[in-house]
Design an enzyme around this catalytic site. Structure first.
Site, PDB file in Angstrom:
ATOM      1  CE  LYS A 189      86.716 111.408  23.212  1.00  0.00           C
ATOM      2  NZ  LYS A 189      85.605 111.918  24.026  1.00  0.00           N
TER       3      LYS A 189
ATOM      4  CE  LYS B   6      92.459 102.220  32.923  1.00  0.00           C
ATOM      5  NZ  LYS B   6      91.366 102.161  31.971  1.00  0.00           N
TER       6      LYS B   6
ATOM      7  CE  LYS C  13      98.210 114.278  34.676  1.00  0.00           C
ATOM      8  NZ  LYS C  13      97.226 114.989  33.887  1.00  0.00           N
TER       9      LYS C  13
END
Ligand code: TRP
Length: 330
Positions: A112, A198, A195
């Site tokens: 991040k 989103k 998979k």
């Protein structure tokens, strides 16, 4: 006494079939067997998004969807993280016993920090201690999480151990990760790339109406069809069969297996059937989503009752923690 299970839900938008069969359905299954706490991690979202738009509305949407899937507020404690301020006091104590070096080594922090170099804030660094506080505030034993959370879980265990060692008590149990493995169904995406997720943009959402589901399914990637009887299915086709297996009746699956095997399969028919079966599976959930979403005061009452139950348990822990460290009780 039932064992305590706890999990945090990232407020990242609407639930899709992958979330449902991978996790939510198992949460619902757990509610009779365990003392469950489920909360929406709205504070955590500030680590990456300091100024969220409509945070209350988006957390209420998530609450509505989880309730629609069958979480029963009479059985589980479901609440918003930001409604339980006791968590913050524990977060402070845990931060005092957590070292900079170990927080800097957490992979999700490094990732991040790379993604948002202009906002490497202290909250991002201490994400794992906030998560540990979420868990330890209810002294939870089992935490259903994805494999990507393993390092955070290790930090939570470290926090529990260290607290016990420093104060010479046996107060916090070490929380264990709880993988659904067998029960979790991996739902493939419709674009043939594995998979459903989103970020992959290949999702069917529980709130999608029949027309939307049909449109998405009809667009699914296929190939030019089998060329020899009983051949192995390429991934894009196997994905459609996997979805069919999840939502359709066994005789429907059998029918299309036979069609595949004798090379008479028509993908258009398969997709039409798949879309119809997805819709009949999700339709009742979708109706309940609409019902819950249209009644904000009911949602707020459920969240308030959940917060009250969560705070009762949290207050007990904090009171003991204050006593152990040597502070005045409040
Ligand atoms: N970090 C978790 C995730 O990204 C969300 C979370 C926050 C959580 N607090 C938690 C999960 C406590 C389990 C327990 O999915």
């Amino acid at each position: 006494m039932k064992e305590t299970v706890l999990s945090g839900i990232r407020p990242t938008g609407n639930l899709h079939l992958g979330n449902y069969f991978g996790a939510v359905k198992n949460f619902v299954r757990m509610q009779d067997e365990y003392n469950c706490y489920f909360f929406i991690a709205d504070w955590h979202s500030l680590t990456t998004c300091p100024k969220p738009e409509n945070i209350v509305a988006s957390t209420e949407t998530i609450l509505a969807e989880y309730l629609a899937c069958g979480l029963d507020p009479e059985k589980v404690t479901i609440y918003m993280q930001s409604d339980v301020k006791e968590v913050l006091e524990l977060y402070l104590y845990l931060n005092m016993n957590t070292y900079l070096g170990e927080l800097e080594r957490v992979t999700t922090f490094k990732e991040k920090a790379r993604k948002q170099p202009d906002n490497v804030n202290a909250g991002l660094l201490t994400y794992p201690t906030l998560m540990a506080a979420d868990i330890l505030i209810h002294r939870a034993l089992k935490v259903p999480v994805g494999k990507d959370q393993e390092q955070n879980m290790e930090m939570a265990r470290k926090c529990a151990r260290r607290f016990n060692n420093i104060y010479g008590v046996d107060f916090f149990p070490e929380p264990q990760s709880f993988y659904f493995s067998k029960e979790a169904v991996k739902v493939p995406g419709l674009d043939g790339t594995g998979k459903m997720g989103k970020s992959e943009g290949n999702c069917i959402y529980l709130k999608d109406d029949a027309a939307t589901v049909k449109k998405k399914v009809m667009k699914a990637v296929t190939d030019s069809g089998p060329t020899a009887p009983n051949s192995e299915k390429p991934e894009v086709i196997q994905n459609l069969f996997t979805l069919l297996n999840i939502v359709s009746r066994p005789d429907t699956v059998q029918y299309f297996e036979e069609k595949w095997n004798d090379c008479s399969i028509r993908y258009g028919d398969l997709k039409k059937q798949l879309a119809a079966d997805i819709v009949s599976y999700t339709e009742p959930i979708r109706e309940r989503i609409l019902e819950f979403s249209s009644d904000r005061s009911r949602l707020q009452a459920i969240a308030a009752a959940g917060a009250e139950k969560a705070r009762e348990s949290a207050r007990k822990t904090i009171s003991e923690v204050r006593h152990i460290i040597g502070f005045r009780d409040l």
